[in-house]
Design a protein around this motif. Structure first.
Motif, PDB file in Angstrom:
ATOM      1  N   LEU A 194       0.983  -1.370   0.038  1.00 24.37           N
ATOM      2  CA  LEU A 194       0.174   0.066   0.004  1.00 24.37           C
ATOM      3  C   LEU A 194       0.826   1.263   0.003  1.00 24.37           C
ATOM      4  CD1 LEU A 194      -2.752   1.400   0.365  1.00 24.37           C
ATOM      5  CD2 LEU A 194      -2.615   0.974   2.807  1.00 24.37           C
ATOM      6  N   LEU A 195       0.737   2.062  -1.236  1.00 19.98           N
ATOM      7  CA  LEU A 195       1.738   3.005  -1.429  1.00 19.98           C
ATOM      8  C   LEU A 195       1.125   4.469  -0.773  1.00 19.98           C
ATOM      9  CD1 LEU A 195       3.017   1.926  -4.811  1.00 19.98           C
ATOM     10  CD2 LEU A 195       4.063   1.441  -2.598  1.00 19.98           C
ATOM     11  N   TYR A 196       2.264   5.457  -0.566  1.00 19.92           N
ATOM     12  CA  TYR A 196       1.727   6.690  -0.192  1.00 19.92           C
ATOM     13  C   TYR A 196       2.942   7.532  -0.518  1.00 19.92           C
ATOM     14  CZ  TYR A 196       4.530   6.413   4.009  1.00 19.92           C
ATOM     15  OH  TYR A 196       5.819   6.467   5.037  1.00 19.92           O
ATOM     16  N   ARG A 197       2.612   8.848  -0.955  1.00 20.25           N
ATOM     17  CA  ARG A 197       3.547   9.946  -1.253  1.00 20.25           C
ATOM     18  C   ARG A 197       3.260  11.101  -0.193  1.00 20.25           C
ATOM     19  NH1 ARG A 197       5.720   9.573  -6.557  1.00 20.25           N
ATOM     20  NH2 ARG A 197       4.741   7.828  -7.797  1.00 20.25           N
ATOM     21  N   LEU A 198       4.417  11.670   0.136  1.00 27.62           N
ATOM     22  CA  LEU A 198       4.166  12.863   1.203  1.00 27.62           C
ATOM     23  C   LEU A 198       4.366  14.037   0.060  1.00 27.62           C
ATOM     24  CD1 LEU A 198       6.613  11.880   4.130  1.00 27.62           C
ATOM     25  CD2 LEU A 198       3.942  11.551   4.076  1.00 27.62           C
ATOM     26  N   GLY A 199       3.278  14.665  -0.377  1.00 27.71           N
ATOM     27  CA  GLY A 199       3.331  15.542  -1.404  1.00 27.71           C
ATOM     28  C   GLY A 199       3.933  17.068  -0.598  1.00 27.71           C
ATOM     29  N   HIS A 255       8.007  13.188  -5.125  1.00 24.66           N
ATOM     30  CA  HIS A 255       8.620  12.196  -6.233  1.00 24.66           C
ATOM     31  C   HIS A 255       8.957  11.015  -5.576  1.00 24.66           C
ATOM     32  CE1 HIS A 255       8.891  15.393  -9.226  1.00 24.66           C
ATOM     33  NE2 HIS A 255       9.219  16.291  -8.251  1.00 24.66           N
ATOM     34  N   GLN A 256       8.847  10.767  -4.408  1.00 26.52           N
ATOM     35  CA  GLN A 256       9.017   9.641  -3.566  1.00 26.52           C
ATOM     36  C   GLN A 256       7.845   8.916  -3.313  1.00 26.52           C
ATOM     37  OE1 GLN A 256      11.780   9.983  -0.196  1.00 26.52           O
ATOM     38  NE2 GLN A 256      11.784   7.736   0.049  1.00 26.52           N
ATOM     39  N   VAL A 257       7.944   7.583  -3.592  1.00 29.64           N
ATOM     40  CA  VAL A 257       6.800   6.485  -3.245  1.00 29.64           C
ATOM     41  C   VAL A 257       7.219   5.900  -1.981  1.00 29.64           C
ATOM     42  CG1 VAL A 257       7.219   5.040  -4.909  1.00 29.64           C
ATOM     43  CG2 VAL A 257       4.868   5.106  -3.911  1.00 29.64           C
ATOM     44  N   ARG A 258       6.479   5.746  -1.130  1.00 26.99           N
ATOM     45  CA  ARG A 258       6.716   5.102   0.175  1.00 26.99           C
ATOM     46  C   ARG A 258       5.643   3.744   0.300  1.00 26.99           C
ATOM     47  NH1 ARG A 258       9.535   9.250   3.197  1.00 26.99           N
ATOM     48  NH2 ARG A 258       9.572  11.081   1.934  1.00 26.99           N
ATOM     49  N   PRO A 259       6.168   2.488   0.865  1.00 33.26           N
ATOM     50  CA  PRO A 259       5.288   1.433   1.065  1.00 33.26           C
ATOM     51  C   PRO A 259       4.955   1.671   2.956  1.00 33.26           C
ATOM     52  CG  PRO A 259       7.373   0.787   1.131  1.00 33.26           C
ATOM     53  CD  PRO A 259       7.453   2.172   0.794  1.00 33.26           C
ATOM     54  N   TYR A 260       3.539   1.485   3.088  1.00 30.28           N
ATOM     55  CA  TYR A 260       3.466   1.366   4.595  1.00 30.28           C
ATOM     56  C   TYR A 260       4.045   0.147   5.119  1.00 30.28           C
ATOM     57  CZ  TYR A 260      -0.264   5.046   4.906  1.00 30.28           C
ATOM     58  OH  TYR A 260      -1.087   6.151   5.195  1.00 30.28           O
ATOM     59  N   ALA A 261       4.521   0.028   6.368  1.00 31.80           N
ATOM     60  CA  ALA A 261       5.115  -1.008   6.816  1.00 31.80           C
ATOM     61  C   ALA A 261       4.322  -2.144   7.283  1.00 31.80           C
ATOM     62  CB  ALA A 261       6.050  -0.353   7.954  1.00 31.80           C
ATOM     63  N   LEU A 282      -1.948   0.959 -15.809  1.00 31.56           N
ATOM     64  CA  LEU A 282      -2.031   1.641 -14.542  1.00 31.56           C
ATOM     65  C   LEU A 282      -0.851   2.318 -14.459  1.00 31.56           C
ATOM     66  CD1 LEU A 282      -3.628   1.778 -11.789  1.00 31.56           C
ATOM     67  CD2 LEU A 282      -2.336   0.027 -11.055  1.00 31.56           C
ATOM     68  N   GLU A 283      -1.070   3.848 -14.094  1.00 32.78           N
ATOM     69  CA  GLU A 283       0.025   4.707 -14.118  1.00 32.78           C
ATOM     70  C   GLU A 283       0.347   5.210 -12.698  1.00 32.78           C
ATOM     71  OE1 GLU A 283      -1.203   7.721 -16.874  1.00 32.78           O
ATOM     72  OE2 GLU A 283      -0.686   6.410 -18.611  1.00 32.78           O
ATOM     73  N   GLU A 284      -0.782   5.182 -11.932  1.00 34.71           N
ATOM     74  CA  GLU A 284      -0.613   5.653 -10.562  1.00 34.71           C
ATOM     75  C   GLU A 284      -1.624   5.210  -9.688  1.00 34.71           C
ATOM     76  OE1 GLU A 284       1.184   7.765  -7.168  1.00 34.71           O
ATOM     77  OE2 GLU A 284       1.819   7.590  -9.184  1.00 34.71           O
ATOM     78  N   PHE A 285      -1.336   4.785  -8.357  1.00 34.34           N
ATOM     79  CA  PHE A 285      -2.316   4.443  -7.449  1.00 34.34           C
ATOM     80  C   PHE A 285      -1.520   4.497  -6.016  1.00 34.34           C
ATOM     81  CE2 PHE A 285      -4.883   0.935  -5.213  1.00 34.34           C
ATOM     82  CZ  PHE A 285      -6.027   1.311  -5.446  1.00 34.34           C
ATOM     83  N   SER A 286      -1.814   5.625  -5.315  1.00 37.65           N
ATOM     84  CA  SER A 286      -1.310   5.726  -4.242  1.00 37.65           C
ATOM     85  C   SER A 286      -2.066   6.806  -3.528  1.00 37.65           C
ATOM     86  CB  SER A 286       0.333   6.349  -4.451  1.00 37.65           C
ATOM     87  OG  SER A 286       0.139   7.580  -5.071  1.00 37.65           O
ATOM     88  N   GLN A 287      -1.748   6.814  -2.060  1.00 36.50           N
ATOM     89  CA  GLN A 287      -2.353   7.747  -1.125  1.00 36.50           C
ATOM     90  C   GLN A 287      -1.596   9.053  -1.117  1.00 36.50           C
ATOM     91  OE1 GLN A 287      -2.585   6.365   2.750  1.00 36.50           O
ATOM     92  NE2 GLN A 287      -4.037   7.955   3.446  1.00 36.50           N
ATOM     93  N   VAL A 288      -1.861  10.140  -1.449  1.00 37.38           N
ATOM     94  CA  VAL A 288      -1.148  11.260  -1.675  1.00 37.38           C
ATOM     95  C   VAL A 288      -1.410  12.607  -0.428  1.00 37.38           C
ATOM     96  CG1 VAL A 288      -0.400  13.434  -2.785  1.00 37.38           C
ATOM     97  CG2 VAL A 288      -0.837  11.287  -4.008  1.00 37.38           C
ATOM     98  N   SER A 300      -0.640  17.380   3.524  1.00 41.67           N
ATOM     99  CA  SER A 300      -0.211  17.928   4.815  1.00 41.67           C
ATOM    100  C   SER A 300      -0.287  16.637   5.619  1.00 41.67           C
ATOM    101  CB  SER A 300      -1.307  19.009   5.283  1.00 41.67           C
ATOM    102  OG  SER A 300      -2.429  18.418   5.646  1.00 41.67           O
ATOM    103  N   PRO A 301       0.088  16.653   6.795  1.00 41.98           N
ATOM    104  CA  PRO A 301       0.136  15.444   7.682  1.00 41.98           C
ATOM    105  C   PRO A 301      -1.289  14.862   8.049  1.00 41.98           C
ATOM    106  CG  PRO A 301       2.022  16.932   8.403  1.00 41.98           C
ATOM    107  CD  PRO A 301       1.211  17.723   7.339  1.00 41.98           C
ATOM    108  N   ALA A 302      -2.068  15.869   7.956  1.00 39.25           N
ATOM    109  CA  ALA A 302      -3.474  15.565   8.479  1.00 39.25           C
ATOM    110  C   ALA A 302      -4.558  15.490   7.238  1.00 39.25           C
ATOM    111  CB  ALA A 302      -3.990  16.708   9.375  1.00 39.25           C
ATOM    112  N   GLN A 303      -4.123  15.669   6.156  1.00 46.15           N
ATOM    113  CA  GLN A 303      -5.078  15.460   4.879  1.00 46.15           C
ATOM    114  C   GLN A 303      -4.501  14.856   3.845  1.00 46.15           C
ATOM    115  OE1 GLN A 303      -4.362  17.529   1.857  1.00 46.15           O
ATOM    116  NE2 GLN A 303      -5.877  16.368   0.989  1.00 46.15           N
ATOM    117  N   SER A 304      -5.202  13.838   3.198  1.00 44.17           N
ATOM    118  CA  SER A 304      -4.592  12.954   1.883  1.00 44.17           C
ATOM    119  C   SER A 304      -5.794  12.688   1.253  1.00 44.17           C
ATOM    120  CB  SER A 304      -3.851  11.814   2.597  1.00 44.17           C
ATOM    121  OG  SER A 304      -4.781  10.826   3.403  1.00 44.17           O
TER     122      SER A 304
END
Length: 212
Positions: free
Chosen positions: A70-75, A80-86, A136-142, A145-149
Motif C-alpha cells: 500500500l503506497l503513499y506519497r508525502l506531497g 517524487h518519492q513513493v513509500r510503502p506502509y510497513a 495503470l500509471e498511479e495508485f497511491s495515497q497522496v 499535509s500530515p492531516a490531509q490526504s
C-alpha cells in the motif's frame, strides 16, 4: 528441602531471564481489499438488449504498482518519492484487484471475457469481441499535509477492434480520479483508493457505452 528450594529458585531465575531476552513477535501486516462491492446478484449471461461483449485484458503496471504494498506519497515534503506502509498490504496484487472490480462493474450490462475466452465466442457468433486494455500509471495515497490526504488513481484505457490482420485502435482515454481519505492513515487511504476504483470503473463503463 534445601536442594529443592535451590532448584526452584534457579528455575524461576532462568524463566525471568528468558522473558527478558525473548524478542518481540513480529507484527503481521494488515491486509486490505476494496470491500464486498455492491450487493447485486449478477446474471450468468447478459439479458437481451444489453451491451456488446468485451474482452478484458490483464492490467499492465510498472514494478512499483504490480504488487501488494500500500503506497503513499508525502506531497508536502517530496512527492517524487513513493513509500510503502510497513504494516498494511493489499490482499492481492493491485492490478488484479482493480481488474476484478472493473469486471464486476462491466458485467452488470455486458458479457465480459478473458482474452483466452474470446475465441469460443467468435466461433459461436462469427466475430471477435472488442478488447479493452488498461495501463495503470498511479495508485497511491497522496498527503497534502500530515492531516490531509487523498487516493489518486491514474490509468489509460485503450479499446481495440479485433480484425483478421490484427487489432485496430478504436479509442483511447486517460482516467484520473481523486477521492479524499477519511483519515490520514493506511485505513483511510484504502477507503479513498477503493472509492477511486469504483468511480473509475463507472467512468469506463459510461465511456464504453458511448463508443459506436
Amino acid at each position: 528441602m534445601k536442594n529443592l528450594l535451590r532448584i526452584a529458585l534457579l528455575a524461576a531465575a532462568a524463566a525471568l531471564a528468558g522473558c527478558a531476552v525473548a524478542p518481540d513477535k513480529p507484527q503481521r501486516a494488515t491486509q486490505y481489499d476494496f470491500g464486498p462491492g455492491p450487493a447485486v446478484a449478477l446474471a450468468a449471461a447478459a439479458p437481451a438488449g444489453s451491451q456488446a461483449p468485451i474482452a478484458l485484458s490483464d492490467i499492465d503496471a510498472n514494478s512499483a504498482l504490480d504488487g501488494t504494498p500500500l503506497l503513499y506519497r508525502l506531497g508536502y515534503a517530496d512527492d517524487h518519492q513513493v513509500r510503502p506502509y510497513a504494516h498494511a498490504r493489499w490482499s492481492a496484487p493491485v492490478p488484479q484487484l482493480i481488474r476484478q472490480r472493473l469486471r464486476e462493474r462491466l458485467a452488470q450490462e455486458r458479457p465480459v471475457l478473458d482474452l483466452g475466452d474470446s475465441s469460443g465466442l467468435a466461433r459461436s457468433r462469427g466475430t471477435l469481441p472488442r478488447t479493452l486494455r488498461l495501463q495503470l500509471e498511479e495508485f497511491s495515497q497522496v498527503f497534502g499535509s500530515p492531516a490531509q490526504s487523498e487516493g489518486l488513481l491514474r490509468l489509460r484505457a485503450t479499446l481495440t477492434d479485433n480484425m483478421p490482420a490484427g487489432e485496430r485502435l478504436l479509442a483511447q482515454r486517460s482516467v484520473v480520479v481523486r477521492r479524499p481519505a477519511p483519515t490520514p492513515d493506511a485505513a483511510g487511504g484504502v477507503r479513498a483508493l477503493a472509492a477511486a476504483v469504483d468511480a473509475a470503473s463507472e467512468e469506463i463503463a459510461q465511456w464504453l457505452r458511448q463508443q459506436p
